[in-house]
Write a protein that holds these residues in place. Structure first.
Motif, PDB file in Angstrom:
ATOM      1  N   ILE A 130      61.157  66.375 107.376  1.00 24.42           N
ATOM      2  CA  ILE A 130      62.229  66.525 108.362  1.00 24.42           C
ATOM      3  C   ILE A 130      63.306  65.469 108.158  1.00 24.42           C
ATOM      4  O   ILE A 130      64.492  65.726 108.399  1.00 24.42           O
ATOM      5  CB  ILE A 130      61.646  66.484 109.778  1.00 24.42           C
ATOM      6  CG1 ILE A 130      60.784  67.741 110.002  1.00 24.42           C
ATOM      7  CG2 ILE A 130      62.734  66.395 110.844  1.00 24.42           C
ATOM      8  CD1 ILE A 130      60.041  67.753 111.321  1.00 24.42           C
ATOM      9  N   GLY A 131      62.902  64.298 107.665  1.00 26.65           N
ATOM     10  CA  GLY A 131      63.885  63.298 107.277  1.00 26.65           C
ATOM     11  C   GLY A 131      64.028  62.157 108.258  1.00 26.65           C
ATOM     12  O   GLY A 131      63.540  62.221 109.397  1.00 26.65           O
ATOM     13  N   PRO A 132      64.720  61.085 107.834  1.00 25.38           N
ATOM     14  CA  PRO A 132      64.843  59.875 108.668  1.00 25.38           C
ATOM     15  C   PRO A 132      65.654  60.091 109.942  1.00 25.38           C
ATOM     16  O   PRO A 132      65.531  59.321 110.896  1.00 25.38           O
ATOM     17  CB  PRO A 132      65.544  58.877 107.731  1.00 25.38           C
ATOM     18  CG  PRO A 132      66.268  59.729 106.729  1.00 25.38           C
ATOM     19  CD  PRO A 132      65.406  60.946 106.542  1.00 25.38           C
ATOM     20  N   GLN A 133      66.496  61.116 109.968  1.00 24.60           N
ATOM     21  CA  GLN A 133      67.270  61.380 111.173  1.00 24.60           C
ATOM     22  C   GLN A 133      66.427  62.035 112.259  1.00 24.60           C
ATOM     23  O   GLN A 133      66.871  62.163 113.403  1.00 24.60           O
ATOM     24  CB  GLN A 133      68.457  62.293 110.831  1.00 24.60           C
ATOM     25  CG  GLN A 133      69.406  61.726 109.792  1.00 24.60           C
ATOM     26  CD  GLN A 133      70.025  60.412 110.234  1.00 24.60           C
ATOM     27  OE1 GLN A 133      70.391  60.264 111.402  1.00 24.60           O
ATOM     28  NE2 GLN A 133      70.122  59.453 109.322  1.00 24.60           N
ATOM     29  N   GLY A 134      65.233  62.496 111.897  1.00 18.86           N
ATOM     30  CA  GLY A 134      64.351  63.119 112.876  1.00 18.86           C
ATOM     31  C   GLY A 134      64.697  64.541 113.226  1.00 18.86           C
ATOM     32  O   GLY A 134      64.149  65.095 114.185  1.00 18.86           O
ATOM     33  N   THR A 162      62.805  69.109 115.393  1.00 15.96           N
ATOM     34  CA  THR A 162      63.143  67.758 115.846  1.00 15.96           C
ATOM     35  C   THR A 162      61.860  66.985 116.089  1.00 15.96           C
ATOM     36  O   THR A 162      60.957  67.464 116.789  1.00 15.96           O
ATOM     37  CB  THR A 162      63.967  67.804 117.149  1.00 15.96           C
ATOM     38  OG1 THR A 162      65.148  68.589 116.943  1.00 15.96           O
ATOM     39  CG2 THR A 162      64.361  66.401 117.579  1.00 15.96           C
ATOM     40  N   VAL A 163      61.762  65.796 115.513  1.00 17.86           N
ATOM     41  CA  VAL A 163      60.581  64.950 115.694  1.00 17.86           C
ATOM     42  C   VAL A 163      60.653  64.278 117.050  1.00 17.86           C
ATOM     43  O   VAL A 163      61.648  63.620 117.388  1.00 17.86           O
ATOM     44  CB  VAL A 163      60.495  63.894 114.571  1.00 17.86           C
ATOM     45  CG1 VAL A 163      59.321  62.950 114.828  1.00 17.86           C
ATOM     46  CG2 VAL A 163      60.332  64.567 113.217  1.00 17.86           C
ATOM     47  N   VAL A 164      59.601  64.433 117.855  1.00 16.15           N
ATOM     48  CA  VAL A 164      59.494  63.786 119.155  1.00 16.15           C
ATOM     49  C   VAL A 164      58.639  62.534 119.042  1.00 16.15           C
ATOM     50  O   VAL A 164      58.981  61.486 119.592  1.00 16.15           O
ATOM     51  CB  VAL A 164      58.912  64.759 120.194  1.00 16.15           C
ATOM     52  CG1 VAL A 164      58.736  64.058 121.540  1.00 16.15           C
ATOM     53  CG2 VAL A 164      59.808  65.986 120.348  1.00 16.15           C
ATOM     54  N   ASP A 165      57.525  62.644 118.341  1.00 15.27           N
ATOM     55  CA  ASP A 165      56.619  61.511 118.138  1.00 15.27           C
ATOM     56  C   ASP A 165      56.496  61.266 116.636  1.00 15.27           C
ATOM     57  O   ASP A 165      55.872  62.054 115.924  1.00 15.27           O
ATOM     58  CB  ASP A 165      55.255  61.816 118.750  1.00 15.27           C
ATOM     59  CG  ASP A 165      54.269  60.661 118.605  1.00 15.27           C
ATOM     60  OD1 ASP A 165      54.651  59.613 118.034  1.00 15.27           O
ATOM     61  OD2 ASP A 165      53.116  60.805 119.052  1.00 15.27           O
ATOM     62  N   PRO A 166      57.065  60.175 116.109  1.00 12.22           N
ATOM     63  CA  PRO A 166      57.054  59.943 114.657  1.00 12.22           C
ATOM     64  C   PRO A 166      55.751  59.358 114.125  1.00 12.22           C
ATOM     65  O   PRO A 166      55.666  59.050 112.927  1.00 12.22           O
ATOM     66  CB  PRO A 166      58.212  58.962 114.473  1.00 12.22           C
ATOM     67  CG  PRO A 166      58.240  58.189 115.751  1.00 12.22           C
ATOM     68  CD  PRO A 166      57.840  59.166 116.833  1.00 12.22           C
TER      69      PRO A 166
END
Length: 265
Positions: free
Chosen positions: A100-104, A82-86
């Motif tokens: 990881i994708g646009p959904q994060g 899961t992306v926390v900081d994009p």
């Protein structure tokens, strides 16, 4: 004189195999000579060390781990990222976030595969090859295949020679001379194998001899990383050189071992 019909293919297979081995060895030597000066001592980055140690998959592991330890990426032991900081700090981190994708959020295994196959990792490999630190794709495989062909040729010559000696009826020539004629292509094949064993450098799958020497320096600097008690660079360097088994945090190690079979260490 039927034995002559067996001698001709014996010479043919030995000659073709030895020629292929010589050409492969010359190409490998030319690459090493041309890049020798470029591969002089310098410091490896973490990603370079990871590539030389474990290839693209190792680079993906180090990138994911680095972002996770900075709390910019969450790696769950269930195999999800899961992306926390994009906000990416370099092109490889952009590749991680994009994989990881646009959904994060994404499964770790397909994200790792996408990172390893991405342009930043390919570009890293190309730069290491140009610097003489990584093995060009197919170079080591070509030499190994040529060596196998020469070994097969030697066995073929032996089989043809034995057949010629065991043929019934008069051969028109003493068997000792027949043996000598078949010994010549056999000696050619065996001498090529002997020279190749001495002259051709052993390459790892990813690192050239120069790359292996620099990796030794990185490995020594990473020896201080024990159970995560070390500065951040030494800790990540240990993972880059030794793989995910060097990760001290059980949850992070579980997350990165929760992977599809093609990327299992």
């Amino acid at each position: 004189m039927f034995w002559v019909l067996l001698l001709l293919p014996a010479w043919a297979v030995a000659g073709v195999a030895c020629t292929r081995l010589c050409l492969a060895a010359v190409r490998a030597a030319a690459w090493e000579s041309a890049e020798a000066t470029a591969g002089r001592a310098r410091d490896l980055t973490l990603y370079e060390a990871a590539f030389l140690s474990g290839g693209p998959a190792r680079v993906a592991d180090v990138a994911l781990l680095s972002m996770a330890r900075q709390r910019r990426l969450l790696l769950a032991h269930t195999g999800w990222a899961t992306v926390v900081d994009p906000r990416a700090r370099d092109e490889l981190e952009r590749s991680v976030i994009g994989a990881i994708g646009p959904q994060g959020q994404s499964r770790i295994a397909p994200a790792r595969a996408a990172i390893a196959a991405g342009d930043p990792v390919r570009g890293l490999g190309d730069r290491l090859v140009s610097a003489g630190l990584a093995v060009p794709e197919g170079s080591a495989a070509d030499v190994a295949a040529a060596v196998r062909q020469v070994r097969a040729a030697a066995l073929t010559v032996l089989a043809l020679g034995a057949t010629a000696l065991l043929m019934p009826g008069p051969t028109g020539m003493p068997r000792s001379l027949v043996s000598l004629w078949f010994a010549l292509p056999l000696a050619l094949a065996l001498s090529c194998l002997a020279i190749a064993r001495v002259e051709i450098h052993p390459y790892s799958r990813w690192a050239s001899p120069a790359g292996q020497r620099l990796l030794g320096t990185v490995a020594r600097s990473a020896d201080g990383a024990r159970d995560g008690v070390a500065d951040e660079r030494s800790y990540l360097a240990s993972v880059a050189v030794r793989g995910i088994r060097a990760i001290g945090e059980p949850e992070l190690r579980a997350a990165l071992t929760h992977r599809d079979q093609p990327w299992r260490e």
